[in-house]
Enzyme design. Structure first.
Site, short mmCIF file in Angstrom:
data_model
loop_
_atom_site.label_atom_id
_atom_site.label_comp_id
_atom_site.label_asym_id
_atom_site.label_seq_id
_atom_site.Cartn_x
_atom_site.Cartn_y
_atom_site.Cartn_z
N ARG A 54 0.85 -1.20 0.00
CA ARG A 54 0.00 0.00 0.00
C ARG A 54 0.88 1.25 0.00
O ARG A 54 0.61 2.23 -0.67
CB ARG A 54 -0.96 0.00 1.21
N ASP A 178 -7.49 18.92 -14.52
CA ASP A 178 -7.81 17.58 -15.00
C ASP A 178 -7.33 17.51 -16.45
O ASP A 178 -7.89 18.16 -17.33
CB ASP A 178 -9.32 17.33 -14.89
N LYS A 203 -8.52 6.41 -19.41
CA LYS A 203 -8.80 6.91 -20.75
C LYS A 203 -7.55 6.77 -21.65
O LYS A 203 -7.11 5.68 -21.89
CB LYS A 203 -9.32 8.33 -20.65
C1 PLP Z 1 -13.52 9.44 -16.75
C2 PLP Z 1 -13.12 10.75 -16.21
C3 PLP Z 1 -12.92 10.93 -14.83
C4 PLP Z 1 -13.14 9.82 -13.83
O1 PLP Z 1 -12.22 8.79 -13.98
P1 PLP Z 1 -12.53 7.23 -13.67
O2 PLP Z 1 -11.26 6.57 -14.03
O3 PLP Z 1 -13.69 6.84 -14.55
O4 PLP Z 1 -12.88 7.13 -12.24
C5 PLP Z 1 -12.50 12.18 -14.40
N1 PLP Z 1 -12.32 13.20 -15.26
C6 PLP Z 1 -12.51 13.05 -16.59
C7 PLP Z 1 -12.28 14.21 -17.50
C8 PLP Z 1 -12.92 11.83 -17.10
O5 PLP Z 1 -13.13 11.69 -18.42
#
Ligand code: PLP
Length: 385
Positions: A54, A178, A203
């Site tokens: 962890r 982000d 993604k």
């Molecule tokens: C998918 C996504 C998230 C969340 O991520 P997960 O891996 O699905 O928990 C956050 N921000 C953006 C821009 C995303 O496309």
């Protein structure tokens, strides 16, 4: 060899070589999967540098260093999902704190902010972050951070990262970006002044629609130390096998991003001339209102396109009739996906907010894959009818 704010190599090279590989003394070219929960100590008061997975695991550590190198940060942390990474970020704030956020955000982020953050007394002020003036006028005595997504999901609006960073500096706020949509291949927020970069690694970084992951990258060692403490205390860490899949995915990030973008440019141009498409939202279109900022702060426009069809029936027909394109909720993988933000990614948004942002029954979002652009267009053509 690996210095923090000044990467000595091009991004595509860092994608392949990641970080210094001292995970094995066998000469193994691929980073081994250290499927172990704990590490034996060579003696009392002695450690190999690893105690318990962890806290740290060599496979995850290599991945974290790779992400930090790609983003030009001083350190990174790997989580099992993007939402787990964002949840850990919320631990930096407490009751009475305020966060300024883009008014067009990934739906899951809004759900986290409006529920979990709100329950803890953290207030999020949503503003149009494409306007620096709107950001500045939203700063209040309780404000602790600015959270932006650029381009935004799903309307593809762009925020000036360096301009926002100047506002953050002046008011002593953390700037959190982000960077899921463009990835460090096209955009590096930390050298532009961001304090923290967050990712859904599910993604483009993973890239193959087969693994969930999330990352936090820190510009500064003090913030990293705090987040490492939170990461270890709360325990949302990426498994060794999933870390390996991410390392593997990132090796081809540069090639994939170029192809996603090349395809997206062709598809956006084609959609523009289709009689059943009313509007196309893609940052690379010459008349996108923010194209100059995109050109200034990013080296590409990415592979995400949103489009408004002429009526609900057309949008629903596309979802029913696509063959090559998959009707699924996600983005950033090699397969082209079409998403219906109204009932999928943004279903939990309050109706009024959804409508104000343009998320209506006619809106579709495309994550353009790396197939042949002509085949994707042919599928859209038959589906639009
Ligand atoms: C998918 C996504 C998230 C969340 O991520 P997960 O891996 O699905 O928990 C956050 N921000 C953006 C821009 C995303 O496309």
């Amino acid at each position: 060899m690996w210095c923090k704010h000044e990467p000595t190599m091009e991004t595509s090279t860092i994608c392949v070589h990641g970080a210094e590989n001292n995970t094995s003394n066998t000469g193994a070219v691929a980073v081994p999967i250290y499927q172990t929960a704990m590490y034996a100590h060579p003696g009392v008061g002695r450690s190999t540098g690893y105690d318990y997975s962890r806290t740290q695991n060599p496979t995850r550590e290599y991945l974290e260093k790779t992400i930090a190198n790609l983003e030009g940060g001083c350190g990174a942390l790997a989580f099992p999902t993007g939402m787990a990474a964002e949840t850990a970020l919320l631990e930096l704030f407490g009751a009475g704190d305020r966060i300024i956020a883009s008014d067009d955000l990934y739906g899951g982020t809004v759900r986290l902010f409006d529920n979990m953050a709100a329950n803890r007394g953290i207030k999020v002020d949503y503003v149009n972050t494409s306007s620096l003036r709107d950001i500045e006028s939203a700063v209040s005595p309780g404000t602790k951070a600015i959270f932006i997504e650029t381009p935004t999901n799903p309307m593809m609006k762009v925020t000036d990262i360096a301009g926002t960073s100047a506002i953050a500096r002046k008011n002593n706020l953390l700037l959190i970006v982000d960077n899921t949509f463009l990835t460090p291949f096209f955009q590096k927020p930390i050298p532009l002044g961001a304090d923290i970069v967050v990712h859904s690694g599910t993604k483009y970084l993973c890239g193959h629609n087969d693994t969930l992951a999330g990352f936090i990258v820190c510009a500064d060692g003090k913030v990293e130390e705090k987040l490492r403490f939170i990461h270890n205390s709360t325990g949302a860490c990426l498994s060794p096998f999933d870390s390996y899949l991410l390392i593997r995915g990132i090796k081809t990030l540069a090639l994939r991003m170029k192809r996603h973008e090349e395809n997206a440019l062709a598809i956006a141009a084609w959609l523009r001339s289709h009689p059943k498409v009313k509007q196309v939202f893609y940052p690379g279109l010459a008349d996108h209102p923010d194209i100059e900022i995109s050109r200034k702060q990013a080296s590409g426009f990415g592979g995400m396109i949103s489009l408004e069809t002429d009526c609900e029936a057309t949008a629903l027909k596309v979802l029913e009739k696509v063959r090559l394109i998959l009707f699924a909720e996600s983005l950033g993988g090699v397969e082209t996906l079409v998403t219906y933000p109204l009932t999928q990614t943004h279903a939990d948004l309050p109706k009024e907010k959804r409508e104000r942002n343009g998320i209506n029954e006619r809106l579709l979002r495309l994550s353009v894959g790396i197939e042949d652009a002509g085949d994707i267009i042919a599928d859209l053509e038959q589906a639009l009818g």
